[in-house]
Design an enzyme around this catalytic site. Structure first.
Site, PDB file in Angstrom:
ATOM      1  N   ASP A  35      -4.703  -5.879   6.389  1.00 39.67           N
ATOM      2  CA  ASP A  35      -4.209  -4.548   6.755  1.00 39.67           C
ATOM      3  C   ASP A  35      -4.425  -4.293   8.242  1.00 39.67           C
ATOM      4  O   ASP A  35      -5.558  -4.234   8.712  1.00 39.67           O
ATOM      5  CB  ASP A  35      -4.938  -3.484   5.928  1.00 39.67           C
ATOM      6  N   SER A  43      -3.945   6.035   2.807  1.00 40.84           N
ATOM      7  CA  SER A  43      -3.846   6.100   4.246  1.00 40.84           C
ATOM      8  C   SER A  43      -4.174   7.490   4.781  1.00 40.84           C
ATOM      9  O   SER A  43      -5.299   7.942   4.651  1.00 40.84           O
ATOM     10  CB  SER A  43      -2.459   5.640   4.668  1.00 40.84           C
ATOM     11  N   HIS A  84      -1.158  -2.997   4.283  1.00 41.28           N
ATOM     12  CA  HIS A  84      -1.100  -1.549   4.104  1.00 41.28           C
ATOM     13  C   HIS A  84      -0.150  -1.091   3.002  1.00 41.28           C
ATOM     14  O   HIS A  84      -0.460  -0.194   2.224  1.00 41.28           O
ATOM     15  CB  HIS A  84      -0.702  -0.895   5.429  1.00 41.28           C
TER      16      HIS A  84
END
Length: 402
Positions: free
Chosen positions: A346, A175, A379
């Site tokens: 995601d 991320s 995620h």
């Protein structure tokens, strides 16, 4: 945005009620003892606590796992182990890599596969709240965004690992850890010390992020209301101002605060309830309000650029231009071995945004770019998924061994 899944979980704690976290004494004890003693050595691994000072004075904490539980035979000489550097996302720290059992978490899998593993804890998180002259109670301590993580934190840890191992580094980012890497590599920084990079659930373009709660929060953060509402330089998810802010967001139409995890990260397929509970006992972590403003600017402006100071004269003072410079991802060296893994569910790293990122690599050497699409992953699955070893990590290990 990496640890924005933390906002979801901390909202569960702070807004909906109950506290699943550690009490104050236990949290202080953990901070005094460190990650090595609590989460690595107890599982049979060697571990070292290390501190690195950035050029702007922040003292960062790292953990080094130099070998696996069963060291390989020396074969008449000391085995040279490739270094791997792991960088977490925003609002979490290095502990998030270690929440699953050794057979399922990436640092220990890498150590058992013969790598020299280094885990970073970003400035402002619980183990990296020191500075050579500033204190976290001072607003100046929090005067940074991910620009500074790219310009100061990443070079500091890269230089330290490279100096102490004498080898080029394999990098893993999740991320926000992917964003600072992409920005750095695009400017030619660290590439002389870099062997390869694995980018999990990459954050770069944020044009299609469409979760109502994130988009709404971003609108607040890029307005003057941010300073007026918080009056704080530190964004502390466990503090009352942030709790009150999130309660307000949850009253807006279209925001579903009864399914917050899916609302913000997408529907994660493969999380273990006990791992999520452990996550809640350790996270979330503080970041700077300025950092979240910067990320919100990316959502609003649909461009990967340096922090926008909001006034042309301020930008001119910082950058010599009325507008912040743009990071050109296509400048990343075409022969750099890259592995990019993203998920179909995601909500933070939307498929369309990742496809725009991949377009920046259209001239990348074909044998140097590997892309993995996982239809059911969201995620948090990339760092806490119970099947991430088989689905993702084995490919990361294969890349680094090549």
């Amino acid at each position: 945005m990496g640890g924005l899944l933390v906002i979801v979980l901390c909202v569960l704690v702070l807004v909906i009620g109950g506290s699943l976290g550690l009490d104050g004494a236990a949290r202080r004890s953990l901070e005094e003892i460190g990650i090595c003693a609590t989460s690595v050595i107890t599982r049979g691994y060697k571990c070292q606590e290390i501190h690195v000072t950035t050029k702007d004075g922040y003292i960062l904490n790292m953990q080094r796992i130099p070998e696996g539980r069963v060291p390989s035979p020396s074969g008449g000489g000391k085995k040279i182990r490739q270094p791997v550097l792991l960088q977490h996302g925003v609002l979490v720290d290095g502990m998030t890599w270690l929440l699953n059992p050794p057979e399922q978490n990436l640092p220990m899998i890498l150590a058992d596969q013969g790598f020299d593993v280094w885990i970073v804890n970003t400035r402002g998180t619980r183990f990296s709240r020191r500075h050579v002259s500033l204190d976290p109670v001072q607003p100046a301590f929090w005067n940074w965004s991910w620009d500074e993580l790219m310009a100061y934190d990443l070079p500091a840890v890269f230089d330290y690992v490279y100096t102490h191992t004498g080898q080029k580094i394999n990098y893993v980012g999740h991320s926000l850890g992917t964003l600072i890497a992409l920005a750095s590599f695009s400017e030619g920084s660290q590439v002389d010390k870099l062997k390869s990079a694995a980018l999990l659930s990459p954050i770069a373009h944020l044009s299609y992020m469409n979760t109502a709660l994130v988009v709404l929060a971003a609108k607040y953060f890029v307005g003057e209301i941010t300073t007026a509402f918080f009056g704080l330089a530190e964004f502390n998810p466990k503090g009352k101002p942030v709790s009150d802010f999130l309660k307000i967001l949850c009253t807006n139409p279209g925001v579903d605060c009864f399914d917050l995890l899916s609302e913000l990260t997408g529907k994660n397929c493969c999380l273990n309830a006990s791992t999520v509970d452990l996550f809640l006992k350790n996270e979330p972590q503080s970041t700077s309000t300025k950092n979240l403003v910067h990320l919100s600017q990316m959502i609003r402006d649909r461009v990967i650029a340096k922090y926008n100071y909001g006034r042309p004269d301020y930008n001119l003072m910082h950058y010599g231009n009325f507008f912040p410079p743009v990071y050109n991802i296509s400048n990343i060296p075409h022969d750099l071995p890259l592995f990019i893994s993203y998920g179909g569910k995601d909500a933070l790293s939307d498929v369309r945004d990742v496809q725009e990122l991949l377009d920046s690599f259209k001239y990348h050497d074909g044998d140097k770019l590997s892309v993995q699409y996982i239809k059911d992953y969201a995620h948090a699955d990339f760092i806490m998924g119970i099947d991430a070893k088989d689905v993702v990590y084995n490919q990361v290990v294969a890349l680094f061994k090549r």
